[in-house]
Design an enzyme around this catalytic site. Sequence first.
Site, PDB file in Angstrom:
ATOM      1  N   TYR A   1       0.857  -1.186   0.000  1.00 45.86           N
ATOM      2  CA  TYR A   1       0.000   0.000   0.000  1.00 45.86           C
ATOM      3  C   TYR A   1       0.891   1.233   0.000  1.00 45.86           C
ATOM      4  O   TYR A   1       1.844   1.306   0.794  1.00 45.86           O
ATOM      5  CB  TYR A   1      -0.895   0.000   1.240  1.00 45.86           C
ATOM      6  CG  TYR A   1      -1.726   1.256   1.421  1.00 45.86           C
ATOM      7  CD1 TYR A   1      -1.480   2.126   2.483  1.00 45.86           C
ATOM      8  CD2 TYR A   1      -2.763   1.570   0.541  1.00 45.86           C
ATOM      9  CE1 TYR A   1      -2.244   3.275   2.660  1.00 45.86           C
ATOM     10  CE2 TYR A   1      -3.537   2.711   0.715  1.00 45.86           C
ATOM     11  CZ  TYR A   1      -3.273   3.560   1.772  1.00 45.86           C
ATOM     12  OH  TYR A   1      -4.015   4.698   1.952  1.00 45.86           O
TER      13      TYR A   1
ATOM     14  N   LYS B   1       5.418   9.380   8.431  1.00 48.24           N
ATOM     15  CA  LYS B   1       5.243   8.840   9.784  1.00 48.24           C
ATOM     16  C   LYS B   1       6.318   9.324  10.760  1.00 48.24           C
ATOM     17  O   LYS B   1       6.263  10.454  11.257  1.00 48.24           O
ATOM     18  CB  LYS B   1       5.173   7.313   9.715  1.00 48.24           C
ATOM     19  CG  LYS B   1       3.943   6.809   8.918  1.00 48.24           C
ATOM     20  CD  LYS B   1       3.854   5.297   8.875  1.00 48.24           C
ATOM     21  CE  LYS B   1       2.823   4.841   7.869  1.00 48.24           C
ATOM     22  NZ  LYS B   1       1.445   4.845   8.394  1.00 48.24           N
TER      23      LYS B   1
ATOM     24  N   ASP C   1       9.343   2.508  -0.955  1.00 46.81           N
ATOM     25  CA  ASP C   1       8.377   3.234  -0.130  1.00 46.81           C
ATOM     26  C   ASP C   1       8.672   2.891   1.336  1.00 46.81           C
ATOM     27  O   ASP C   1       8.252   1.846   1.826  1.00 46.81           O
ATOM     28  CB  ASP C   1       6.949   2.842  -0.524  1.00 46.81           C
ATOM     29  CG  ASP C   1       5.927   3.565   0.328  1.00 46.81           C
ATOM     30  OD1 ASP C   1       4.716   3.399   0.084  1.00 46.81           O
ATOM     31  OD2 ASP C   1       6.337   4.303   1.252  1.00 46.81           O
TER      32      ASP C   1
HETATM   33  P1  KE4 Z   1      -0.312   8.487   4.499  1.00 50.05           P
HETATM   34  O1  KE4 Z   1      -0.842   9.201   3.274  1.00 50.05           O
HETATM   35  O2  KE4 Z   1      -1.395   7.714   5.225  1.00 50.05           O
HETATM   36  O3  KE4 Z   1       0.490   9.411   5.425  1.00 50.05           O
HETATM   37  O4  KE4 Z   1       0.776   7.410   3.998  1.00 50.05           O
HETATM   38  C1  KE4 Z   1       0.378   6.469   3.041  1.00 50.05           C
HETATM   39  C2  KE4 Z   1       1.322   5.288   3.124  1.00 50.05           C
HETATM   40  C3  KE4 Z   1       2.304   5.164   2.153  1.00 50.05           C
HETATM   41  N1  KE4 Z   1       3.175   4.137   2.178  1.00 50.05           N
HETATM   42  C4  KE4 Z   1       3.129   3.206   3.153  1.00 50.05           C
HETATM   43  C5  KE4 Z   1       4.114   2.086   3.143  1.00 50.05           C
HETATM   44  C6  KE4 Z   1       2.145   3.287   4.175  1.00 50.05           C
HETATM   45  O5  KE4 Z   1       2.111   2.346   5.150  1.00 50.05           O
HETATM   46  C7  KE4 Z   1       1.222   4.344   4.164  1.00 50.05           C
HETATM   47  C8  KE4 Z   1       0.121   4.470   5.195  1.00 50.05           C
HETATM   48  N2  KE4 Z   1       0.017   3.399   6.120  1.00 50.05           N
HETATM   49  C9  KE4 Z   1      -1.302   3.182   6.692  1.00 50.05           C
HETATM   50  C10 KE4 Z   1      -1.221   1.975   7.632  1.00 50.05           C
HETATM   51  N3  KE4 Z   1      -1.185   0.747   6.927  1.00 50.05           N
HETATM   52  C11 KE4 Z   1      -1.803   4.408   7.382  1.00 50.05           C
HETATM   53  C12 KE4 Z   1      -3.047   4.201   8.210  1.00 50.05           C
HETATM   54  C13 KE4 Z   1      -4.239   4.835   7.581  1.00 50.05           C
HETATM   55  O6  KE4 Z   1      -4.405   4.726   6.342  1.00 50.05           O
HETATM   56  O7  KE4 Z   1      -5.007   5.431   8.358  1.00 50.05           O
END
Ligand code: KE4
Length: 433
Positions: A148, A271, A243
Amino acid sequence: MPSDSSRPLSQSAFHRARRVIPGGVNSPARAFGAVGGHPSFIRRADGAWLEDIDGHRLVDFIGSWGPQILGHRHPAVVAAIRDALDSGTSYGAPTELESELAELVVAAVPSIEKVRMVSSGTEATMSAIRMARGFTGRSVIIKFAGCYHGHVDSLLVQAGSGALTHGHPSSPGVPEGCTADTLALEFNDVDQLRDAFRRQGDRLAAVILEPVVGNMGLVMPEPGFLEAARELCTRHGAVLIFDEVMTGFRLAYGGAQERLGVQPDLTTLGKIIGGGLPVGAYGGRADIMQVVSPDGPVYQAGTLSGNPLAMASGIATLTTLKSLNPYDQLERRTAALVEGLEAAAAEAGVEVWSARCGSMFTVFFQTGPVRNLTEALRSDTPKFAAFFHGLLNRGVYFACSQFEANFLSVAHGDAEIEATLAAAREALLELPS
Ligand code: KE4
């Protein structure tokens, strides 16, 4: 199952939220959709603990989905944000805080020669893909099912059972055109990756992947997989994008790439580099980053990119991580916890397959192995849901989906580990057979 009765204030808060917010949450991952019941609404947090609005104290293994590696409200982070706040909140003009955080990132991650701050991981991956396409003049990208990368139109694609497929959107609202140039492959399948390069190597702009996957549950790269991606991208002139939004500064101070010894061309971060405030970043080879506006023609912008409060939080977080160097201790504590969970499952006669790396772990409710999304989806999700609520009822808050990673922080000590194992032993024994 869901302990709604013991969380009446969260239940009514959820009903209130649903009247004005889609699904009652500002991100679906929080909605308990995968485990049933309603989410716990949080009043405050400290160290390894959350306190919900019903007054329950919970050992927190979500940590804001990764950012809180130092534990909630670390004094150095709180002080830095307060200090920045005394000067203002946002200027729309550059500050030296942005350079300070960028310098820390560049010093920590050797593959990053230049870095651009944005406000989320999604913005980081969206921008990295655009830079790769702008730099190569090509359009096709490869991603992997179960990885993701945020809700970027062109990356909202999940392969079927590992078949090489031209992407079909996995969400309404994403036109076929947005994903037509996205190939979705099976993670850890080197033959499939080689075949894709054989067929389309000269059209490939980029390969993007989570070097250690957190988003199908924790899945490690098999030996040779990342190396093959590196070699193929180099040979065909495609951009390799790691990523590391989740793994950056999590698995090592230099991220998964330091731990695994494979260098990408671009890296996305998020994060932890915001320490709980909204920060994302993308960076890498200077020759690629020079295409970024205003140096180059590829446009990317953001009103709150480099926000001073977020920069201060990120600087304090990385500076503290650098001085503490907690990674060996995090590894040991996570190993002890996961081994304890495996022993508890064995005692209860529950089949589990666990995966851990650094301070990330997942317990899959199946016999395993779990090397890709196809295998991850074999998990007994109803059993996971029952385990999740069994823990929650006993004051332990795991990631609310089988297909997510759990996170330890520096603040998770022996007391938190013991409390978690005691809760797990009871929760496992009460699982339906
Ligand atoms: P954000 O746009 O949520 O800050 O980051 C997206 C993203 C990109 N790449 C990786 C590897 C990620 O894990 C994420 C976001 N992770 C999720 C948890 N699996 C965030 C939780 C959520 O969507 O509320």
